[in-house]
Design a protein around this motif. Structure first.
Motif, PDB file in Angstrom:
ATOM      1  N   THR A   1       0.577  -1.259   0.045  1.00 35.30           N
ATOM      2  CA  THR A   1       0.105   0.035   0.015  1.00 35.30           C
ATOM      3  C   THR A   1       0.943   1.371   0.051  1.00 35.30           C
ATOM      4  OG1 THR A   1      -0.103   0.108   2.272  1.00 35.30           O
ATOM      5  CG2 THR A   1      -1.850  -1.133   1.169  1.00 35.30           C
ATOM      6  N   MET A   2       2.231   1.252   0.462  1.00 36.25           N
ATOM      7  CA  MET A   2       3.143   2.318   0.247  1.00 36.25           C
ATOM      8  C   MET A   2       3.398   2.735  -1.049  1.00 36.25           C
ATOM      9  SD  MET A   2       5.598   1.744   3.515  1.00 36.25           S
ATOM     10  CE  MET A   2       6.739   2.785   2.965  1.00 36.25           C
ATOM     11  N   TRP A   3       3.221   1.691  -1.942  1.00 36.42           N
ATOM     12  CA  TRP A   3       4.014   2.149  -3.624  1.00 36.42           C
ATOM     13  C   TRP A   3       2.915   2.317  -4.397  1.00 36.42           C
ATOM     14  CZ3 TRP A   3       9.003   1.220  -4.258  1.00 36.42           C
ATOM     15  CH2 TRP A   3       9.798   0.698  -3.207  1.00 36.42           C
ATOM     16  N   MET A   4       3.503   3.344  -5.303  1.00 31.09           N
ATOM     17  CA  MET A   4       2.343   3.823  -6.053  1.00 31.09           C
ATOM     18  C   MET A   4       3.344   3.711  -7.493  1.00 31.09           C
ATOM     19  SD  MET A   4       1.136   7.279  -4.186  1.00 31.09           S
ATOM     20  CE  MET A   4      -0.125   7.683  -5.497  1.00 31.09           C
ATOM     21  N   ILE A   5       2.519   4.020  -8.628  1.00 31.79           N
ATOM     22  CA  ILE A   5       2.952   3.718 -10.094  1.00 31.79           C
ATOM     23  C   ILE A   5       2.499   4.982 -10.894  1.00 31.79           C
ATOM     24  CG2 ILE A   5       1.310   2.126 -10.872  1.00 31.79           C
ATOM     25  CD1 ILE A   5       3.578   0.997 -12.671  1.00 31.79           C
ATOM     26  N   ARG A   6       3.307   5.573 -11.869  1.00 33.23           N
ATOM     27  CA  ARG A   6       2.884   6.626 -12.699  1.00 33.23           C
ATOM     28  C   ARG A   6       2.959   5.715 -13.819  1.00 33.23           C
ATOM     29  NH1 ARG A   6       5.246  10.380 -16.214  1.00 33.23           N
ATOM     30  NH2 ARG A   6       3.828  11.758 -16.804  1.00 33.23           N
TER      31      ARG A   6
END
Length: 137
Positions: free
Chosen positions: A129-134
């Motif tokens: 849940t800490m990771w994001m992606i563009r």
């Protein structure tokens, strides 16, 4: 290395035409990738080739700051050489080099080779849940 296989890391020795063929036609994550894209990515990465005789039979690429973070990607073993431990061999070499730099976080994405990477220290993200992606497109 074993059974006549040797790892090389010099970009000038990589057969990028062959690597492009593998990735663009047979690697589910890179289908359709252009030759220019493969060359540019290789020029800005650490490259690992496994060679047997005169030919390259496997490839891996690492994007890293050589201090804190690395992304292991484009790991591919020629179908004629699968099942000989070459994937593990190249990942061990990557891990050794990244450990020498002091890199403490290496990521990779795989849909099919969890069994290759788990014995080499890779596992699920502790907190996805800490990771994001563009992502474009």
């Amino acid at each position: 290395m074993s059974d006549g296989y040797e790892i090389r890391t010099d970009l000038a020795e990589m057969d990028l035409d062959r690597v492009h063929g593998w990735l663009s036609t047979d690697a589910y994550w890179a289908l359709g990738r252009t030759r220019d894209n493969v060359g540019t990515a290789a020029a800005h990465s650490l490259n690992y080739g496994v060679f047997h005789g005169r030919g390259q039979v496997a490839y891996a690429r690492v994007v890293t700051d050589r201090a804190n973070f690395a992304w292991l990607c484009d790991v591919y073993v020629d179908r004629d050489h699968c099942g000989r431990g070459l994937g593990r061999m190249v990942v061990k070499a990557v891990n050794r080099d990244l450990d020498a730099f002091g890199v403490r976080r290496t990521l990779l994405a795989t849909g099919t080779a969890h069994g290759v990477y788990e014995p080499l220290g890779f596992g699920p993200l502790p907190d996805p849940t800490m990771w994001m992606i563009r992502q474009e497109g």
